[in-house]
Design a protein around this motif. Structure first.
Motif, PDB file in Angstrom:
ATOM      1  N   GLU A 197       2.382   9.558  -5.983  1.00  0.00           N
ATOM      2  CA  GLU A 197       2.710  10.947  -5.670  1.00  0.00           C
ATOM      3  C   GLU A 197       3.322  11.667  -6.873  1.00  0.00           C
ATOM      4  O   GLU A 197       3.231  12.876  -6.984  1.00  0.00           O
ATOM      5  CB  GLU A 197       3.675  11.015  -4.487  1.00  0.00           C
ATOM      6  CG  GLU A 197       3.028  10.664  -3.171  1.00  0.00           C
ATOM      7  CD  GLU A 197       4.013  10.678  -2.030  1.00  0.00           C
ATOM      8  OE1 GLU A 197       5.181  11.090  -2.220  1.00  0.00           O
ATOM      9  OE2 GLU A 197       3.620  10.278  -0.930  1.00  0.00           O
ATOM     10  N   ARG A 233       0.827  -1.204   0.000  1.00  0.00           N
ATOM     11  CA  ARG A 233       0.000   0.000   0.000  1.00  0.00           C
ATOM     12  C   ARG A 233       0.864   1.257   0.000  1.00  0.00           C
ATOM     13  O   ARG A 233       0.634   2.189  -0.767  1.00  0.00           O
ATOM     14  CB  ARG A 233      -0.919   0.001   1.221  1.00  0.00           C
ATOM     15  CG  ARG A 233      -1.820   1.244   1.276  1.00  0.00           C
ATOM     16  CD  ARG A 233      -2.235   1.625   2.672  1.00  0.00           C
ATOM     17  NE  ARG A 233      -1.091   1.685   3.567  1.00  0.00           N
ATOM     18  CZ  ARG A 233      -1.145   1.426   4.853  1.00  0.00           C
ATOM     19  NH1 ARG A 233      -2.270   1.061   5.409  1.00  0.00           N
ATOM     20  NH2 ARG A 233      -0.070   1.520   5.610  1.00  0.00           N
ATOM     21  N   ASP A 234       1.886   1.256   0.848  1.00  0.00           N
ATOM     22  CA  ASP A 234       2.777   2.409   0.933  1.00  0.00           C
ATOM     23  C   ASP A 234       3.505   2.649  -0.387  1.00  0.00           C
ATOM     24  O   ASP A 234       3.699   3.797  -0.795  1.00  0.00           O
ATOM     25  CB  ASP A 234       3.775   2.233   2.070  1.00  0.00           C
ATOM     26  CG  ASP A 234       3.113   2.245   3.442  1.00  0.00           C
ATOM     27  OD1 ASP A 234       1.931   2.649   3.542  1.00  0.00           O
ATOM     28  OD2 ASP A 234       3.775   1.826   4.410  1.00  0.00           O
ATOM     29  N   ARG A 277      -4.945   0.463  -5.042  1.00  0.00           N
ATOM     30  CA  ARG A 277      -4.836   1.013  -3.685  1.00  0.00           C
ATOM     31  C   ARG A 277      -6.021   0.549  -2.840  1.00  0.00           C
ATOM     32  O   ARG A 277      -5.850   0.102  -1.702  1.00  0.00           O
ATOM     33  CB  ARG A 277      -4.760   2.531  -3.753  1.00  0.00           C
ATOM     34  CG  ARG A 277      -4.524   3.192  -2.414  1.00  0.00           C
ATOM     35  CD  ARG A 277      -4.361   4.706  -2.533  1.00  0.00           C
ATOM     36  NE  ARG A 277      -5.470   5.304  -3.250  1.00  0.00           N
ATOM     37  CZ  ARG A 277      -5.347   6.094  -4.327  1.00  0.00           C
ATOM     38  NH1 ARG A 277      -4.162   6.382  -4.810  1.00  0.00           N
ATOM     39  NH2 ARG A 277      -6.409   6.596  -4.915  1.00  0.00           N
ATOM     40  N   VAL A 328       1.023   4.229  -2.844  1.00  0.00           N
ATOM     41  CA  VAL A 328       0.820   5.637  -2.492  1.00  0.00           C
ATOM     42  C   VAL A 328       2.032   6.464  -2.903  1.00  0.00           C
ATOM     43  O   VAL A 328       1.895   7.531  -3.506  1.00  0.00           O
ATOM     44  CB  VAL A 328       0.518   5.795  -0.986  1.00  0.00           C
ATOM     45  CG1 VAL A 328       0.558   7.249  -0.564  1.00  0.00           C
ATOM     46  CG2 VAL A 328      -0.836   5.173  -0.664  1.00  0.00           C
TER      47      VAL A 328
END
Length: 115
Positions: free
Chosen positions: A36, A28-29, A55, A32
């Motif tokens: 960005e 998930r990180d 996500r 993300v």
């Protein structure tokens, strides 16, 4: 099933689920972090819908793993209380095979089927 066996079963399931949760949190990180550097407009970005879906999917799987960890903690509490093999619905026994397959289960197969 004796208390030691039940505790070991639950601990193995907890460790496996914790590893899964950690892997999903990293995934998930990474999603993300990767998003960005892309457009914030999911609707018009050809990759946006895919990223948003991935996500959401990983977040849902992570939530399931976290729920399973909580259920396993409750199962450990039931072992200590002496109610691990007792169905919470009917008060009857939960078969050992069912507990082996689903260490966090709270219901016997008959009650689970009634759902």
């Amino acid at each position: 099933m004796d208390e030691r066996t039940a505790t070991e079963l639950i601990e193995r399931a907890r460790a496996e689920t914790a590893r899964l949760a950690e892997a999903l949190a990293r995934q998930r990180d990474e999603i993300v972090a990767a998003s960005e550097f892309t457009s914030a407009d999911d609707e018009h970005d050809p990759e946006g819908a895919t990223i948003a879906f991935e996500r959401a999917q990983v977040q849902a799987l992570l939530r399931q793993a976290q729920d399973e960890l909580a259920a396993l903690a409750q199962a450990a509490d039931r072992v200590r209380a002496g109610t691990y093999e007792v169905c919470e619905r009917c008060g009857g026994p939960i078969a050992e095979g069912r507990l082996m397959a689903l260490p966090a289960t709270r219901r016997c197969i008959t009650c689970a089927d009634r759902r």
